[in-house]
Design a protein around this motif. Structure first.
Motif, mmCIF file in Angstrom:
data_model
loop_
_atom_site.group_PDB
_atom_site.id
_atom_site.type_symbol
_atom_site.label_atom_id
_atom_site.label_comp_id
_atom_site.label_asym_id
_atom_site.label_seq_id
_atom_site.Cartn_x
_atom_site.Cartn_y
_atom_site.Cartn_z
ATOM 1 N N VAL A 1 0.834 -1.202 0.000
ATOM 2 C CA VAL A 1 0.000 0.000 0.000
ATOM 3 C C VAL A 1 0.867 1.250 0.000
ATOM 4 C CG1 VAL A 1 -1.696 1.340 1.332
ATOM 5 C CG2 VAL A 1 -1.879 -1.167 1.222
ATOM 6 N N ILE A 2 1.853 1.271 0.909
ATOM 7 C CA ILE A 2 2.639 2.488 1.076
ATOM 8 C C ILE A 2 3.940 2.140 1.786
ATOM 9 C CG2 ILE A 2 1.701 3.168 3.335
ATOM 10 C CD1 ILE A 2 1.398 6.036 2.097
ATOM 11 N N ARG A 3 4.959 2.945 1.525
ATOM 12 C CA ARG A 3 6.308 2.695 2.059
ATOM 13 C C ARG A 3 6.881 4.009 2.573
ATOM 14 N NH1 ARG A 3 9.876 -0.283 -2.112
ATOM 15 N NH2 ARG A 3 8.544 0.980 -3.448
ATOM 16 N N GLN A 4 7.622 3.924 3.675
ATOM 17 C CA GLN A 4 8.233 5.104 4.280
ATOM 18 C C GLN A 4 9.679 4.797 4.625
ATOM 19 O OE1 GLN A 4 6.646 8.240 5.417
ATOM 20 N NE2 GLN A 4 8.731 8.878 5.886
ATOM 21 N N GLU A 5 10.589 5.669 4.196
ATOM 22 C CA GLU A 5 11.988 5.525 4.581
ATOM 23 C C GLU A 5 12.232 6.334 5.840
ATOM 24 O OE1 GLU A 5 14.777 6.648 1.599
ATOM 25 O OE2 GLU A 5 16.506 6.007 2.770
ATOM 26 N N GLN B 1 9.244 13.724 5.695
ATOM 27 C CA GLN B 1 7.912 13.917 5.143
ATOM 28 C C GLN B 1 7.155 12.601 5.133
ATOM 29 O OE1 GLN B 1 7.922 15.669 1.280
ATOM 30 N NE2 GLN B 1 5.721 16.055 1.274
ATOM 31 N N ASN B 2 5.914 12.643 5.598
ATOM 32 C CA ASN B 2 5.098 11.442 5.605
ATOM 33 C C ASN B 2 4.708 11.039 4.190
ATOM 34 O OD1 ASN B 2 5.010 11.097 8.424
ATOM 35 N ND2 ASN B 2 3.361 12.597 8.622
ATOM 36 N N SER C 1 -2.299 7.572 3.618
ATOM 37 C CA SER C 1 -1.172 8.355 4.110
ATOM 38 C C SER C 1 -0.716 7.774 5.440
ATOM 39 C CB SER C 1 -1.561 9.827 4.282
ATOM 40 O OG SER C 1 -2.599 9.952 5.236
ATOM 41 N N VAL C 2 0.517 8.099 5.807
ATOM 42 C CA VAL C 2 1.050 7.597 7.072
ATOM 43 C C VAL C 2 1.373 8.767 7.983
ATOM 44 C CG1 VAL C 2 1.962 5.505 6.016
ATOM 45 C CG2 VAL C 2 3.449 7.514 6.266
ATOM 46 N N ASN C 3 1.386 8.475 9.267
ATOM 47 C CA ASN C 3 1.881 9.391 10.278
ATOM 48 C C ASN C 3 3.081 8.700 10.918
ATOM 49 O OD1 ASN C 3 2.395 11.255 12.238
ATOM 50 N ND2 ASN C 3 0.483 10.966 13.339
ATOM 51 N N PHE D 1 4.010 4.249 13.505
ATOM 52 C CA PHE D 1 3.825 4.310 12.048
ATOM 53 C C PHE D 1 2.384 3.953 11.749
ATOM 54 C CE2 PHE D 1 5.034 4.419 7.753
ATOM 55 C CZ PHE D 1 4.703 3.250 7.083
ATOM 56 N N SER D 2 1.489 4.922 11.788
ATOM 57 C CA SER D 2 0.071 4.644 11.590
ATOM 58 C C SER D 2 -0.343 4.908 10.149
ATOM 59 C CB SER D 2 -0.773 5.475 12.549
ATOM 60 O OG SER D 2 -0.545 6.854 12.339
ATOM 61 N N LEU D 3 -1.373 4.212 9.721
ATOM 62 C CA LEU D 3 -1.901 4.334 8.361
ATOM 63 C C LEU D 3 -3.267 4.987 8.432
ATOM 64 C CD1 LEU D 3 -1.800 3.570 5.279
ATOM 65 C CD2 LEU D 3 -3.026 1.477 5.926
#
Lengths: 115, 115
Positions: A48-52, A57-58, A65-67, A75-77
């Motif tokens: 769905v989504i990836r965060q480094e 920046q979220n 979107s993530v927080n 790491f909430s969706l």
């Protein structure tokens, strides 16, 4: 050892509303990735989504979107304008630089979107 | 699009039988993974392989072995199936080691029941 915890086994939301799925993790590494995967009923798991971790920046992908709170290891969706097709099990996952490509998954959250 | 296929969606075996689960990916990925998925436990890594004929144990390798004779194919073997191996088995693949190419692509899963 790294761990990932999803404390909400099941959630429900009305169609068109917003819902937030929680995830916390534990690591001593400074560079890593976090993911949310979606597993619809009887269908394949997809990203769905990836965060480094280095990016402040979220991440955002359309209605998802993530927080990302690095200090709190949270790491909430957030799913906006929920749709019936969002009904699925959602997994939070961690990948560290020492993991040799291995993901560490949380327990999963089953989300039901109600019409 | 990446495609990961698994030989069976549903499988029923008897205790003590030797069971083969096959996984094939068509994107020339170096890494391949076998997970089992159980309610409340998320996905747990059984074995993974980062190259042909190379394998490493994951978190729960007991009772399982793997084979990777060709880059596109990764097999999970239950030498003597037991009832506690009744589960959903997911195969995944990903690109070269390193955080830059880290999305895992999943197969549809095999639901194995051992009687």
């Amino acid at each position: 050892a790294q761990t990932v915890t999803q404390s909400q086994p099941e959630m429900s939301v009305q169609e068109a509303e917003t819902v937030t799925l929680s995830c916390t993790y534990d690591t001593s590494e400074s560079n890593y990735y976090l993911f949310w995967y979606k597993q619809p009923p009887s269908r394949q798991m997809i990203l769905v989504i990836r965060q480094e971790a280095y990016k402040q920046q979220n991440a955002t992908e359309n209605r998802f979107s993530v927080n990302f709170q690095k200090a709190a290891k949270s790491f909430s969706l957030k799913i906006s304008d929920s749709q019936l097709g969002d009904t699925a099990m959602y997994f939070c996952a961690f990948l560290g630089s020492s993991n040799t490509g291995k993901l560490i998954f949380g327990q999963g959250t089953t989300l039901q979107v109600k019409p | 699009d990446v495609k990961v296929t698994q030989s069976s969606r549903y499988l029923v075996k008897r205790t003590g039988e030797k069971v083969f689960l096959e996984c094939v990916q068509d994107m020339d990925h170096e890494n391949m993974f076998w997970y089992r998925q159980d309610p409340g436990l998320g996905l747990r890594l059984i074995y993974f392989s980062y190259d042909v004929k190379m394998k490493e144990k994951g978190d729960i390798p007991e009772g399982y072995s793997v084979s990777r004779e060709k880059k596109e194919r990764f097999s999970l073997i239950l030498e003597s199936a037991s009832t506690n191996q009744t589960s959903m088995y997911l195969c995944a693949s990903s690109g070269p080691e390193g955080l830059a190419d880290n999305e895992q692509f999943f197969g549809p899963g095999t639901r194995l029941t051992v009687l």
